[in-house]
Scaffold this active site. Structure first.
Site, short mmCIF file in Angstrom:
data_model
loop_
_atom_site.label_atom_id
_atom_site.label_comp_id
_atom_site.label_asym_id
_atom_site.label_seq_id
_atom_site.Cartn_x
_atom_site.Cartn_y
_atom_site.Cartn_z
N ASP A 120 0.05 5.74 -4.96
CA ASP A 120 0.18 4.49 -5.70
C ASP A 120 1.08 4.66 -6.92
OD1 ASP A 120 -1.53 3.39 -3.88
OD2 ASP A 120 -3.32 3.63 -5.12
N ASP A 134 1.41 -1.28 -9.43
CA ASP A 134 1.03 -1.37 -8.03
C ASP A 134 -0.40 -1.89 -8.00
OD1 ASP A 134 1.47 -0.95 -5.22
OD2 ASP A 134 0.09 0.74 -5.36
N GLU A 174 5.08 -6.43 -7.39
CA GLU A 174 5.58 -6.68 -6.05
C GLU A 174 5.24 -8.08 -5.58
OE1 GLU A 174 6.04 -3.09 -2.91
OE2 GLU A 174 4.09 -3.38 -3.81
#
Ligand SMILES: [Zn+2]
Length: 372
Positions: free
Chosen positions: A355, A187, A271
């Site tokens: 996170d 992340d 992501e």
């Protein structure tokens, strides 16, 4: 040595319909050829070769099956090659030349068993990063770039488990080492540089924070100055320099981060930019985060293949920060200021850093996408 890399495709709806059409045409040709073989056998004639069948089909194609011209010609050629291979496997298996499990006589392909697949020859496609351009279909997005460098021999596109996949065969001379590390999700943050699903936190370095504060100060100072003035011009130059420093420092940190990641993990989930950019931020912080995301991805994707690791990019449909990694519950009301994930599910009650929760969801989504 020949290696195949299977990558999930993100076709547009009209491309998907062309995929179905090509797979349907390939199935038709396969079945047409198989029927011709059966007819020959029934009449006591030798089994025609795949090439003879293909040529026979080509002779009647324009008159009897003009609709087959709508798809790329390699889909049709590939169907006959596949049929030839299936017949050869059967004959070799029966004669004992082929070892292992007995191979049966080829059977007709049925639409009931899915859309099926079709072949794309290497001169009918071009791979560039996340895009594969296929003749008669156009540029199709791939969820990850081709892992192997070398000569592309051909590809098969198939429908499986609700997705379209492409398996690209590549002739390679450099064999990437076998990576034995685990899968991790990353992340990418703004407060800290990155958090991994293993709980490792990569902090932003102090000098970057200092440089960022300087950028902010200069921006404020510039906005107070009269447009066109010499002072304003001086501040603009200072600001450009400060921006450049931030970019350099950020890049340097990203190099350390990406090198560490590809050494640790065999599969790295990250992501898509638009999801990562969901965090509400000051415009400046946002533009820097966006720029570094692109750089982060670029570095990961060129470093990973050399050590046998691979990168999987998660699309924007996965709400990693609003889903519980443990039980899958969704908390849409999650406030962005909350740093801790408290699962709303009374049975689960997972409680962990927000996170870290996101990183674990990214890892799990990457594993699913990679078919692992
Ligand atoms: Zn939960």
């Amino acid at each position: 040595m020949i290696r195949a890399h299977t990558i999930r495709l993100n076709p547009m709806p009209e491309q998907e319909s062309l995929f179905r059409q090509a797979a349907g045409t390939a199935r038709f040709c396969y079945n047409w050829g198989l029927q011709a073989i059966k007819d020959a056998l029934d009449q006591g004639q030798p089994v025609p070769t795949a090439r003879a069948l293909r040529d026979a089909f080509k002779r009647i194609r324009a008159k009897d099956y003009p609709w087959t011209f709508a798809v790329g010609k390699s889909a049709i050629e590939g169907a006959f090659v596949n049929l030839g291979r299936a017949v050869k496997n059967f004959l070799d298996s029966r004669s004992g030349r082929r070892k292992g499990k007995q191979v049966g006589f080829p059977v007709f392909k049925s639409r009931k068993r899915g859309y099926g697949s079709f072949y794309v020859a290497n001169d009918r496609m071009q791979v560039d990063g996340h895009t594969i351009t296929i003749s008669k279909i156009g540029a199709v997005n791939m969820t990850e770039p081709l892992r192997f460098a070398g000569k592309i021999l051909g590809a098969t596109i198939r429908y499986q488990a609700g997705w379209w996949w492409i398996s690209i065969q590549v002739e390679i001379d450099h064999i990437p080492p076998q990576h034995t590390g685990p899968a991790i999700g990353v992340d990418l943050g703004v407060k800290s540089l990155a958090v991994t699903s293993d709980g490792e936190v990569f902090e932003n370095q102090k000098h970057l924070k200092r440089a960022l504060r300087r950028v902010k100060r200069l921006q404020r100072s510039m906005s107070r100055k009269v447009k066109g003035s010499a002072n304003r011009h001086k501040t603009i130059l200072k600001l450009a320099k400060a921006h450049y420093r931030v970019a350099c420092q950020r890049k340097d940190m990203l190099h350390k981060l990406t090198t560490a990641l590809v050494q640790q993990a065999s599969l790295i989930g990250i992501e898509d930019l638009h999801v990562a950019g969901m965090l509400k931020n000051h415009r400046l912080a946002q533009s820097i985060a966006d720029a570094s995301w692109a750089e982060f991805r670029r570095q990961l994707e060129y470093k990973a293949p050399a050590v046998g690791s691979r990168v999987v990019v998660i699309g924007r449909f996965v709400a990693s920060s609003k889903t519980c990694y443990h039980c899958g519950d969704i908390n849409d009301a999650l406030d962005l200021s909350m740093r801790v994930w408290d699962c709303p599910n009374p049975v689960c009650r997972a409680h962990l850093d927000r996170d870290l929760n996101a990183a674990r969801n990214i890892r799990d989504a990457a594993l699913r996408l990679a078919g692992a």
